[in-house]
Each structure stands twice: as structure tokens, then as C-alpha cells.
Design an enzyme around this catalytic site. Structure first.
Site, PDB file in Angstrom:
ATOM      1  N   CYS A   1       3.155   8.199   1.696  1.00 38.45           N
ATOM      2  CA  CYS A   1       3.630   7.331   2.278  1.00 38.45           C
ATOM      3  C   CYS A   1       3.667   6.202   2.151  1.00 38.45           C
ATOM      4  O   CYS A   1       3.133   5.833   1.093  1.00 38.45           O
ATOM      5  CB  CYS A   1       2.705   7.026   3.278  1.00 38.45           C
ATOM      6  SG  CYS A   1       2.716   6.762   4.983  1.00 38.45           S
TER       7      CYS A   1
ATOM      8  N   CYS B   1       5.132  -6.912   7.797  1.00 38.18           N
ATOM      9  CA  CYS B   1       6.465  -6.038   9.494  1.00 38.18           C
ATOM     10  C   CYS B   1       6.351  -7.160  10.201  1.00 38.18           C
ATOM     11  O   CYS B   1       5.374  -8.103  10.543  1.00 38.18           O
ATOM     12  CB  CYS B   1       5.335  -4.687   9.696  1.00 38.18           C
ATOM     13  SG  CYS B   1       6.263  -4.082  10.704  1.00 38.18           S
TER      14      CYS B   1
ATOM     15  N   GLU C   1       0.882  -1.359  -0.170  1.00 36.85           N
ATOM     16  CA  GLU C   1      -0.072   0.310   0.534  1.00 36.85           C
ATOM     17  C   GLU C   1       0.597   1.107   0.131  1.00 36.85           C
ATOM     18  O   GLU C   1       2.029   1.245   0.461  1.00 36.85           O
ATOM     19  CB  GLU C   1      -1.153   0.185   1.207  1.00 36.85           C
ATOM     20  CG  GLU C   1      -1.907  -1.469   1.443  1.00 36.85           C
ATOM     21  CD  GLU C   1      -2.880  -0.844   2.025  1.00 36.85           C
ATOM     22  OE1 GLU C   1      -4.049  -2.187   2.255  1.00 36.85           O
ATOM     23  OE2 GLU C   1      -2.573  -0.734   3.089  1.00 36.85           O
TER      24      GLU C   1
ATOM     25  N   CYS D   1       3.195  -4.467  16.214  1.00 40.81           N
ATOM     26  CA  CYS D   1       3.378  -3.862  17.371  1.00 40.81           C
ATOM     27  C   CYS D   1       1.959  -3.611  17.409  1.00 40.81           C
ATOM     28  O   CYS D   1       0.737  -4.037  16.330  1.00 40.81           O
ATOM     29  CB  CYS D   1       3.795  -1.841  17.020  1.00 40.81           C
ATOM     30  SG  CYS D   1       5.369  -1.190  16.117  1.00 40.81           S
TER      31      CYS D   1
ATOM     32  N   CYS E   1      -2.138   6.162   9.144  1.00 38.04           N
ATOM     33  CA  CYS E   1      -1.085   5.572  10.145  1.00 38.04           C
ATOM     34  C   CYS E   1      -1.553   4.157  10.532  1.00 38.04           C
ATOM     35  O   CYS E   1      -2.667   4.920  11.449  1.00 38.04           O
ATOM     36  CB  CYS E   1      -0.549   6.356  11.321  1.00 38.04           C
ATOM     37  SG  CYS E   1       0.781   7.497  10.595  1.00 38.04           S
TER      38      CYS E   1
ATOM     39  N   CYS F   1      -0.708  -1.632  15.536  1.00 33.39           N
ATOM     40  CA  CYS F   1      -1.183  -1.842  14.291  1.00 33.39           C
ATOM     41  C   CYS F   1      -1.076  -2.986  13.300  1.00 33.39           C
ATOM     42  O   CYS F   1      -0.645  -3.761  13.861  1.00 33.39           O
ATOM     43  CB  CYS F   1       0.927  -1.455  13.417  1.00 33.39           C
ATOM     44  SG  CYS F   1       1.025  -0.705  12.068  1.00 33.39           S
TER      45      CYS F   1
HETATM   46  N1  SAH Z   1       8.107   0.457  11.537  1.00 33.75           N
HETATM   47  C1  SAH Z   1       7.582   1.859  11.187  1.00 33.75           C
HETATM   48  C2  SAH Z   1       6.912   2.588  10.328  1.00 33.75           C
HETATM   49  C3  SAH Z   1       5.989   2.154   9.764  1.00 33.75           C
HETATM   50  S1  SAH Z   1       4.833   2.685  11.528  1.00 33.75           S
HETATM   51  C4  SAH Z   1       7.702   2.589  12.941  1.00 33.75           C
HETATM   52  O1  SAH Z   1       7.324   2.163  13.450  1.00 33.75           O
HETATM   53  O2  SAH Z   1       7.639   3.581  13.025  1.00 33.75           O
HETATM   54  C5  SAH Z   1       4.439   4.627  11.365  1.00 33.75           C
HETATM   55  C6  SAH Z   1       3.820   5.027  12.335  1.00 33.75           C
HETATM   56  O3  SAH Z   1       2.197   4.832  12.147  1.00 33.75           O
HETATM   57  C7  SAH Z   1       4.698   5.018  13.361  1.00 33.75           C
HETATM   58  O4  SAH Z   1       4.881   5.860  14.390  1.00 33.75           O
HETATM   59  C8  SAH Z   1       3.262   3.936  13.614  1.00 33.75           C
HETATM   60  O5  SAH Z   1       3.561   3.438  15.446  1.00 33.75           O
HETATM   61  C9  SAH Z   1       2.444   4.586  13.706  1.00 33.75           C
HETATM   62  N2  SAH Z   1       1.328   3.676  13.688  1.00 33.75           N
HETATM   63  C10 SAH Z   1       0.709   2.655  13.677  1.00 33.75           C
HETATM   64  N3  SAH Z   1      -0.061   2.018  14.234  1.00 33.75           N
HETATM   65  C11 SAH Z   1      -0.908   3.280  14.781  1.00 33.75           C
HETATM   66  C12 SAH Z   1      -2.643   3.303  14.532  1.00 33.75           C
HETATM   67  N4  SAH Z   1      -3.185   2.174  14.663  1.00 33.75           N
HETATM   68  N5  SAH Z   1      -3.041   4.527  14.669  1.00 33.75           N
HETATM   69  C13 SAH Z   1      -1.980   5.791  15.069  1.00 33.75           C
HETATM   70  N6  SAH Z   1      -0.679   5.012  14.333  1.00 33.75           N
HETATM   71  C14 SAH Z   1      -0.475   3.930  13.716  1.00 33.75           C
END
Ligand code: SAH
Length: 361
Positions: free
Chosen positions: A115, A122, A102, A126, A347, A129
């Protein structure tokens, strides 16, 4: 066993052209028995005219052009395009091996931000996410990253001004491809490094290594590093980011300090706000303490909901109170209300295995 020259050439020729610099294109054009000035034309058609197949390059002689039909350029196919009410557009892109990634185009005034994803899936898992829920599939090659930017630029008929590596994947685990893509985006497509942000959850040793050895082609790093901190205590970070258990916040912040010292660049910290978990004003004060003396900026990201987990986005009042508590402690802060919610393009909502349900254009 060593490869013969011919075999090596065959290997090189299966590498897509997208991502190659002008001198590299010159080498390629010459191996095709053509004068080297054709490389300049090829460069322009690849990077300015976003060509998908070399048979379309009308300035090339017809016979040669037709023989180039099967040369891999490195462009993907848009499998689906969906638009949220705010104008953000999400693209599902199909790669050569059938994998789907995406990319998101985000308009804002004169600016157009893309983006981009750096991996298919991944491995970081987390908890908040969507990408993390699907696991890791593979790294993206440089051309697959560059293609995302060209796809948005072509679709909008507008130059891309900013790029954020905040799509699927952990960029620091695919750093060679990410740096190679940034070189091309910067030097071949003309997007300023200062308009590019690479976001990482932090991998032990990698931030320092990036500072010490990372370069964009033959230039020093000028892009912004954003670190997904998301918590002001080890206990809370461990709860939402599994990899944090093997990487204490103190070590992560030390690497960030080293990064600032070595590169002379600021670090941005990202902090997702999850109601009742990390959004108490006292936690803002704790965060300010962690970041004291740091050249930094905090981006607050109110949680964007995903299906699998029960987290809640805090109220606007609560978000504002957290931001204000940071400001009181003299921390520079911006609240990032995501725009792509309606298209599951915000995000953390990116995943390849589900079709967007909202408005499809
Ligand atoms: N792996 C990298 C980049 C991808 S995520 C990282 O962790 O930074 C990009 C951003 O989106 C990160 O700050 C991540 O924590 C945030 N993110 C992930 N899931 C989210 C959600 N459900 N709501 C808001 N931000 C989120």
C-alpha cells in the site's frame, strides 16, 4: 531566462536515477563517458538488486564507482518498522528533505501487496481518515513512490505482486508522478498493471481526463481504478467528505461511466461502513440503485478507528447484512477486513506525524 546546456545537465543530474527507463539510463551513462552497455548493469542493480548507493555496484570499474558515491539514487531510509499480529508491516520512511511517509506491506498467501502513498499528507480532509487530519505537505516524486515498493520487496526478500495507491494522499492530484511511477513499476520492475489499483475520492474532471489521456508509458491503462464513494446519498457523502459538496455524486458517477466506456475497464467502488451512519440495509439498496447498469464491484471497508473522531465500526452481523443486501440486488461485493489494525497500518490510519506504538521489530 533560457538555461545553457551545462546548466540543464546540472539540473538533470540532481534528479535521482530511480524511475529512469533503460534508454534514459543509457543517455546518462554516455554523459558519464562510459559505454552504453553499462546502462543494462545499472538497470539491473537499481531495479533487481535495489542498490542504495552506486558505490556498491561491484561490476563497475572501481574508479568510476567511487566517483558515483554522491549521485542521488532516490532511496529512502527506514525510520521505523512495525508489525501487526496478522503479519502486515508498516514502514515509516524518511525522505531526503526529512519528510516522513508511510508504506505498508501486506502478505496474503503467495501474494505480497504494497500500500503506497502518493503525497506527504492529504488535502482532502475526509472526516474518517487520519491522513486527512494532518493536512497536505507536498506531492511525492516518482522515485519516492517506486522506492516504497522496492523497500518492501527488499525487506521481505520476495517479489511484490500487487500495489494499491491507498496510502497517504490523493493520487489523482499527483497524476503525472503516479503514472510515471506505474510505468517504471510495470516496465522496469515487472509488476503487472493488472495487479495495480489506484484509489481516488474523485476530483471533478480528473477521472474523465485520466480515461481520455492517461497512458502508462506508451501503453494503455490496464490498472484498476477504485473510487471511494462511501455513501449512497449526497447528504451523507457531504457529511463525511468535504470535497463532495462541490462534486455531486451524479457527476462523479457520470465520469465513472465515461471511464468505463472509454477504457473498457471496470471501476471498483469503495464503501467505508460507519455504524449508524451509512450501514443500514436500506442504504445498501439505495447504493445498488446508484450503481445499476454499471460494470462495477463494491469493496466494503468496515471503519478502522482513528483518534480524532467518534465513528464506530459496525458489528460483523451488520456488515454481513449490508453485503447480503447488495448481493440480493446483484451487485458484486467483497468485504475488506483490514489486517493492519494492530500496527495502525490499516486503511485510513496512516499518518506521518505519529510513531506507531505497537510491536516494533
Ligand atoms: N485518497 C484516496 C486514496 C487514499 S485512502 C482515496 O480517497 O481513495 C484509501 C482508502 O482508505 C479510501 O477508500 C479511504 O476512504 C479509506 N479510508 C480512509 N480512512 C479510513 C478508515 N478510518 N477506515 C477505513 N477505511 C478508510
Amino acid at each position: 531566462m533560457a538555461r545553457s546546456g551545462l546548466e540543464l545537465q546540472a539540473v538533470a543530474d540532481t534528479t535521482p536515477l530511480l524511475g529512469r527507463s533503460l534508454p534514459e539510463l543509457q543517455d546518462w551513462v554516455v554523459t558519464q563517458g562510459q559505454p552504453s552497455y553499462r546502462a543494462k548493469q545499472l538497470h539491473q542493480w537499481l531495479y533487481e538488486r535495489s542498490v542504495h548507493n552506486l558505490a556498491e555496484v561491484s561490476v563497475f570499474p572501481k574508479d568510476w564507482r567511487q566517483s558515483l558515491q554522491s549521485v542521488p539514487v532516490g532511496r529512502s531510509r527506514i525510520a521505523e518498522r512495525s508489525q501487526s499480529p496478522s503479519g502486515t508491516v508498516k514502514y515509516l520512511l524518511q525522505l531526503d528533505d526529512g519528510e516522513i511517509i508511510e508504506a505498508v506491506g501486506i502478505p496474503s498467501g503467495d501474494r505480497l501487496t504494497v500500500c503506497v502513498s502518493s503525497q506527504v499528507g492529504c488535502a482532502m480532509a475526509c472526516d474518517f481518515c487520519a491522513t486527512g487530519k494532518g493536512g497536505f505537505r507536498r506531492h511525492l516524486a516518482p522515485h519516492e513512490i517506486i522506492d516504497q515498493v522496492l523497500t518492501v520487496q527488499e525487506d521481505w526478500q520476495q517479489r511484490v505482486s500487487n500495489i494499491v495507491f491507498m496510502g497517504m494522499g490523493e493520487p489523482l492530484l499527483n497524476l503525472d508522478s503516479v503514472l510515471s511511477a506505474i510505468r517504471c513499476l510495470n516496465q522496469d520492475i515487472g509488476i503487472g498493471q493488472r495487479g495495480i489499483t489506484v484509489s481516488t475520492v474523485g476530483i471533478p474532471g480528473h477521472i474523465r481526463r485520466l480515461a481520455e489521456t492517461g497512458r502508462v508509458g506508451d501503453r494503455p491503462l490496464q490498472f484498476t481504478l477504485a473510487v471511494s464513494l462511501h455513501a449512497s446519498s449526497q447528504a451523507v457523502r457531504d457529511q463525511i467528505i468535504p470535497s463532495s459538496r462541490h462534486y455531486p455524486i451524479t457527476d462523479l458517477l457520470q465520469e465513472c461511466r465515461d471511464y468505463v466506456q472509454i477504457t473498457g475497464r471496470r471501476v471498483t467502488f469503495e464503501y467505508i461502513l460507519l455504524a449508524g451512519l451509512n450501514d443500514h440495509p436500506a442504504q445498501a439498496e439505495q447504493l445498488a440503485k446508484l450503481l445499476r447498469g454499471f460494470q462495477s464491484h463494491v469493496n466494503l471497508i468496515p471503519y478502522n478507528p482513528i483518534d480524532e473522531v467518534e465513528y464506530q465500526r459496525p458489528s460483523k452481523a451488520r456488515v454481513d447484512a449490508f453485503a447480503e443486501a447488495l448481493r440480493q440486488q446483484r451487485i458484486a461485493v467483497t468485504v475488506r477486513w483490514s489486517k493492519g489494525l494492530g500496527a495502525d497500518a490499516a486503511c485510513g490510519q496512516l499518518r506521518a506525524n505519529r510513531r506507531p506504538t505497537s510491536l516494533t521489530v
